[in-house]
Design a protein around this motif. Structure first.
Motif, short mmCIF file in Angstrom:
data_model
loop_
_atom_site.label_atom_id
_atom_site.label_comp_id
_atom_site.label_asym_id
_atom_site.label_seq_id
_atom_site.Cartn_x
_atom_site.Cartn_y
_atom_site.Cartn_z
N LEU A 294 4.07 11.17 -8.20
CA LEU A 294 4.33 11.42 -6.78
C LEU A 294 5.71 12.02 -6.62
O LEU A 294 6.69 11.51 -7.18
CB LEU A 294 4.26 10.12 -5.99
CG LEU A 294 4.77 10.16 -4.54
CD1 LEU A 294 3.90 11.07 -3.67
CD2 LEU A 294 4.86 8.77 -3.95
N ILE A 295 5.80 13.08 -5.86
CA ILE A 295 7.07 13.66 -5.45
C ILE A 295 7.07 13.68 -3.92
O ILE A 295 6.10 14.09 -3.29
CB ILE A 295 7.23 15.10 -5.98
CG1 ILE A 295 7.22 15.09 -7.51
CG2 ILE A 295 8.50 15.74 -5.44
CD1 ILE A 295 7.09 16.45 -8.15
N VAL A 296 8.16 13.20 -3.34
CA VAL A 296 8.33 13.23 -1.88
C VAL A 296 9.55 14.10 -1.60
O VAL A 296 10.62 13.86 -2.16
CB VAL A 296 8.54 11.82 -1.30
CG1 VAL A 296 8.76 11.90 0.21
CG2 VAL A 296 7.35 10.93 -1.62
N LEU B 228 0.58 17.33 1.14
CA LEU B 228 0.20 16.86 2.47
C LEU B 228 1.41 16.18 3.10
O LEU B 228 2.35 15.82 2.39
CB LEU B 228 -0.96 15.87 2.34
CG LEU B 228 -1.71 15.45 3.61
CD1 LEU B 228 -2.38 16.66 4.26
CD2 LEU B 228 -2.76 14.41 3.28
N HIS B 229 1.37 15.99 4.42
CA HIS B 229 2.46 15.23 5.06
C HIS B 229 2.51 13.84 4.41
O HIS B 229 1.50 13.32 3.94
CB HIS B 229 2.24 15.14 6.57
CG HIS B 229 0.97 14.45 6.95
ND1 HIS B 229 -0.25 15.10 6.97
CD2 HIS B 229 0.72 13.16 7.28
CE1 HIS B 229 -1.19 14.23 7.30
NE2 HIS B 229 -0.64 13.05 7.50
N PHE B 230 3.71 13.27 4.37
CA PHE B 230 3.92 11.97 3.72
C PHE B 230 3.28 10.89 4.57
O PHE B 230 3.76 10.54 5.63
CB PHE B 230 5.42 11.74 3.55
CG PHE B 230 5.80 10.56 2.71
CD1 PHE B 230 5.07 10.21 1.59
CD2 PHE B 230 6.92 9.82 3.03
CE1 PHE B 230 5.44 9.13 0.80
CE2 PHE B 230 7.31 8.73 2.25
CZ PHE B 230 6.57 8.39 1.14
N ARG B 231 2.16 10.37 4.09
CA ARG B 231 1.36 9.42 4.86
C ARG B 231 1.88 7.98 4.70
O ARG B 231 2.41 7.62 3.65
CB ARG B 231 -0.10 9.47 4.40
CG ARG B 231 -0.74 10.83 4.61
CD ARG B 231 -2.10 10.91 3.98
NE ARG B 231 -1.94 10.82 2.52
CZ ARG B 231 -2.95 10.72 1.67
NH1 ARG B 231 -4.19 10.67 2.10
NH2 ARG B 231 -2.73 10.67 0.36
N LYS C 55 0.22 5.28 4.16
CA LYS C 55 -0.40 4.54 3.05
C LYS C 55 0.23 4.93 1.71
O LYS C 55 0.37 4.10 0.82
CB LYS C 55 -1.92 4.72 3.02
CG LYS C 55 -2.42 6.05 2.53
CD LYS C 55 -3.94 6.05 2.47
CE LYS C 55 -4.46 7.26 1.72
NZ LYS C 55 -5.89 7.20 1.53
N THR C 56 0.64 6.18 1.56
CA THR C 56 1.33 6.60 0.34
C THR C 56 2.71 5.96 0.28
O THR C 56 3.13 5.49 -0.78
CB THR C 56 1.44 8.14 0.28
OG1 THR C 56 0.12 8.71 0.38
CG2 THR C 56 2.10 8.60 -1.00
N ALA C 57 3.40 5.93 1.41
CA ALA C 57 4.74 5.31 1.46
C ALA C 57 4.66 3.83 1.11
O ALA C 57 5.48 3.32 0.32
CB ALA C 57 5.35 5.49 2.84
N ALA C 58 3.66 3.14 1.64
CA ALA C 58 3.52 1.71 1.36
C ALA C 58 3.23 1.46 -0.11
O ALA C 58 3.81 0.55 -0.73
CB ALA C 58 2.40 1.12 2.23
#
Length: 96
Positions: A44-46, A73-76, A78-81
């Motif tokens: 994952l890269i943000v 995609l926009h940083f969701r 659920k991905t952040a959690a």
């Protein structure tokens, strides 16, 4: 390092935004997931798009020195959690 793109990577954002997010990454989380179809590790890269919106970019690192980008995609939430949970577990493991 070479970059290759899946057609799906530019479904929601232009390639230029994905590249900008990678080059200006705020988070790099190796082994975020495993692709259930191929068994490949997903990193994952943000980072920000050119307009500043945070994006999530999923990549496979492939030999020899190729980054295969397949999801932008926009940083969701659920991905952040999930990223927070992984980083917390890694920090706890590092304290042992």
């Amino acid at each position: 390092m070479a970059m290759k793109w899946a057609e799906s990577a530019e479904k929601h954002y232009p390639i230029a935004d994905g590249i900008h997010a990678i080059q200006n990454r705020r988070v790099f989380l190796p082994a975020f997931d495993v692709d259930p179809e191929t068994g490949e590790v997903v990193d994952l890269i943000v980072g920000p798009a050119r307009d500043g919106q945070l994006l999530e970019v999923f990549v496979h690192r492939r030999a020899p020195r190729t980054v295969y980008i397949f999801h932008v995609l926009h940083f969701r939430p659920k991905t952040a959690a999930r990223a927070r949970a992984i980083m917390t577990a890694q920090n706890e493991e590092g304290k042992k």
